[in-house]
Design an enzyme around this catalytic site. Structure first.
Site, PDB file in Angstrom:
ATOM      1  N   ASP A 136      -3.570  24.713  34.406  1.00  0.00           N
ATOM      2  CA  ASP A 136      -3.743  23.519  34.659  1.00  0.00           C
ATOM      3  C   ASP A 136      -4.286  22.285  33.675  1.00  0.00           C
ATOM      4  O   ASP A 136      -5.306  21.861  33.686  1.00  0.00           O
ATOM      5  CB  ASP A 136      -5.277  23.759  35.641  1.00  0.00           C
ATOM      6  CG  ASP A 136      -5.555  22.577  36.556  1.00  0.00           C
ATOM      7  OD1 ASP A 136      -4.587  21.878  36.996  1.00  0.00           O
ATOM      8  OD2 ASP A 136      -6.711  22.375  36.945  1.00  0.00           O
TER       9      ASP A 136
ATOM     10  N   ASP B  63     -41.102  53.261   9.975  1.00  0.00           N
ATOM     11  CA  ASP B  63     -41.497  54.516  10.382  1.00  0.00           C
ATOM     12  C   ASP B  63     -40.594  55.311   9.853  1.00  0.00           C
ATOM     13  O   ASP B  63     -40.408  56.738  10.088  1.00  0.00           O
ATOM     14  CB  ASP B  63     -41.881  54.797  12.174  1.00  0.00           C
ATOM     15  CG  ASP B  63     -40.485  54.714  12.821  1.00  0.00           C
ATOM     16  OD1 ASP B  63     -39.326  53.995  12.158  1.00  0.00           O
ATOM     17  OD2 ASP B  63     -40.542  54.859  13.932  1.00  0.00           O
TER      18      ASP B  63
ATOM     19  N   LYS C  19     -22.698  25.047  35.043  1.00  0.00           N
ATOM     20  CA  LYS C  19     -21.728  25.043  36.281  1.00  0.00           C
ATOM     21  C   LYS C  19     -22.434  26.196  37.192  1.00  0.00           C
ATOM     22  O   LYS C  19     -22.233  27.345  36.746  1.00  0.00           O
ATOM     23  CB  LYS C  19     -20.441  25.345  36.084  1.00  0.00           C
ATOM     24  CG  LYS C  19     -19.504  25.249  36.943  1.00  0.00           C
ATOM     25  CD  LYS C  19     -17.936  25.586  36.398  1.00  0.00           C
ATOM     26  CE  LYS C  19     -17.151  25.650  37.590  1.00  0.00           C
ATOM     27  NZ  LYS C  19     -15.449  26.055  36.915  1.00  0.00           N
TER      28      LYS C  19
END
Length: 534
Positions: A209, A509, A114
């Site tokens: 919604d 290291d 989208k």
């Protein structure tokens, strides 16, 4: 005998029989609805396209230089989407942008993208709405009936939201195409819809919604699950806040929305309208215009007597009545609806569901101890806005309001989310999240264990977490610094320190630089990693 509702528009003339009571009940007809909407900016959903299986894990975010321009929407370095995805055909178009089918360049898998035009986000509110949509997608992704969110990317012109491609089309299109289905089949569909409402509310989100167009089928298979999409109008639930803006789509709007005084109960109403349509073919409150639809909703005459309702079970009608009670305080909750006899008596599959919270906690259990502490540092520095949904989830689990989650509360909360974990598995999750070994999970520990890993994309969060361990600001986390920080949480024994350094120190290291730290934090951040899902 069949019948047809033609009040939804003169252009709709075809009749589609749908059997909704039992396999032998008389058919009735589903008349496709017009789509009047109250709010603007809804984007169309993807339609039939191939869906890749299995679900992929997202690639690590592309590296960005320290001089990269910060995007004003996401507040993180801008990224050229074309470096990650190829955009293909257009799937839908809305007020603010376009949805495309896209392909992940790293593995060829297909998604939906989208793309929202930034120049159309004129008001400050438009930007806030888009940011909130991204946060809600991040918060809810991982749920079985909610579209999977892959990531948000911002460039100079657009904001891109990449998510799962649901190739089976809209839910009601499938119903229309099929032509008929039984009450049992309707219950199987509806349980998935109500589960979305339940999970959203449990996790502190109100959708606002809910409608058939926002539910897509994952594939074209007959038994394809459905997924909720489009959270553009969704908001995080704020305790005591009353919402007053009118949002939603006309047929599905609750009466209290029209009175501009509502809360999360509106989602249950919208789901109830969908059930009414599933069983009758028409909405309970109809009209030729938005105005007449709203008038019918406010008048509230619910017809459960005329055809086809005599052929439909009393149990189904009882559930509809309880979901469409006008007083939101008396309306049934989503959790209660899931336990309603009509939902439980239809022998729906009892296959265990992994909730997003559960999946994240499983991931957290698998992380090394340095990463857990770093996540805790990030969690402590997140804003209230960023953890709004998790705050509500914590409150829902902390049933005695003690400020901590006990083993029993965790078990009960996960059960309400659909988990079928054993006691020993929940105990493992409890021990993993309980960083300070107090026997309970406090708020920060809960946020640490369950916050969405998209938070790790933010460079500032990673920098702050690194600084917590790098006490002398040398650019490295030494063995002594690691021991000092981890001892505070009872993890400072030599075996644990050796385990962390061996795991993270890739250049051997004896210390951890920032790049190694970031690689550790971003490793395995998908909520869908199959190795972490039982």
């Amino acid at each position: 005998m069949g019948f047809c509702f033609s009040k939804f528009g003169k252009s709709q003339t075809h009749e589609i029989p749908i059997s909704s009571s039992s396999d032998s009940s008389p058919p009735h007809h589903y008349q496709p609805l017009p789509k009047p909407t109250v709010s603007q900016g809804q984007t169309s959903n993807p339609t039939s396209n191939p869906q890749p299986k299995p679900k992929p894990a997202p690639p690590p975010p592309p590296s960005t230089s320290s001089g990269s321009q910060i995007g004003p929407i996401l507040n993180r370095p801008m990224i050229d989407l074309s470096a990650l995805y190829d955009l293909h055909k257009e799937l839908g178009r809305g007020q603010f942008g376009i949805t495309y089918k896209c392909t992940d360049k790293s593995n060829g898998r297909e998604y939906a993208c989208k793309s929202i035009s930034k120049r159309k986000l004129i008001r400050r509110k438009d930007i806030e709405d888009v940011r909130r949509e991204v946060m809600i997608l991040q918060h809810l992704t991982g749920q079985p009936n909610i579209v999977e969110f892959r990531g948000a990317y911002e460039d100079k012109d657009n904001l891109h939201l990449v998510m799962e491609l649901c190739s089976g089309g809209e839910l009601f299109d499938r119903i229309i195409k099929k032509g008929s289905y039984s009450e049992k089949e309707a219950a199987n569909i509806f349980r998935q819809i109500v589960n979305v409402v339940h999970v959203c509310h449990f996790m502190g989100v109100v959708h606002r919604d809910l409608k058939p167009e926002n539910f897509l089928l994952v594939s074209n298979e007959e038994d394809s699950p459905i997924k909720a999409t489009d959270f553009g109008l969704s908001v995080f639930i704020e305790e005591g806040k009353v919402y007053r803006d009118i949002v939603g789509s006309a047929y599905y709007v609750a009466p209290e929305v029209l009175h501009r005084n509502y809360g999360k109960e509106i989602d249950v109403w919208s789901a109830g309208v969908m059930l009414y349509i599933l069983l009758s073919g028409v909405p309970p409150f109809w009209g030729e215009t938005e105005k007449t639809i709203f008038e019918a909703i406010l008048e509230g005459k619910l017809d459960l007597e005329t055809s086809p309702w005599p052929t439909i079970s009393e149990s189904a009608k009882d559930l509809i009545r309880k979901m469409l009670i006008r007083d939101p305080k008396k309306r049934i909750t989503a959790a209660e609806a899931l336990e309603h006899p009509w939902m439980t008596d239809t022998k729906i599959s009892d296959k265990p569901i992994n909730s997003a919270v559960l999946v994240r906690m499983k991931q957290f259990r698998a992380m090394n101890k340095l990463k857990k502490l770093a996540l805790k540092v990030i969690a402590e520095n997140l804003s209230e806005e960023e953890i709004k949904g998790l705050k509500q989830t914590f409150k829902n689990m902390d049933t005695d309001e003690s400020g901590t989650i006990t083993f029993d509360e965790l078990r009960n909360g996960l059960h309400r989310l659909g988990s079928k974990l054993t006691e020993s598995e929940i105990k493992q999750l409890m021990e993993a999240a309980d960083v300070d070994k107090s026997g309970t999970i406090d708020y920060i520990e809960f946020v640490t264990a369950t916050m969405h890993r998209h938070r790790l994309e933010k460079e500032e969060n990673l920098i702050e977490a690194f600084k917590y361990f790098d006490k002398d600001r040398s650019g490295f986390i030494t063995r002594d610094e690691l021991k000092h920080s981890m001892t505070e949480y009872g993890m400072g024994d030599d075996a644990t320190i050796d385990e962390v350094i061996n795991d993270v120190d890739t250049d051997n290291d004896g210390r951890i630089n920032y790049e190694e730290f970031v690689a550790m934090m971003r490793k395995g951040t998908t909520d869908s990693d199959p190795k972490l899902i039982r």
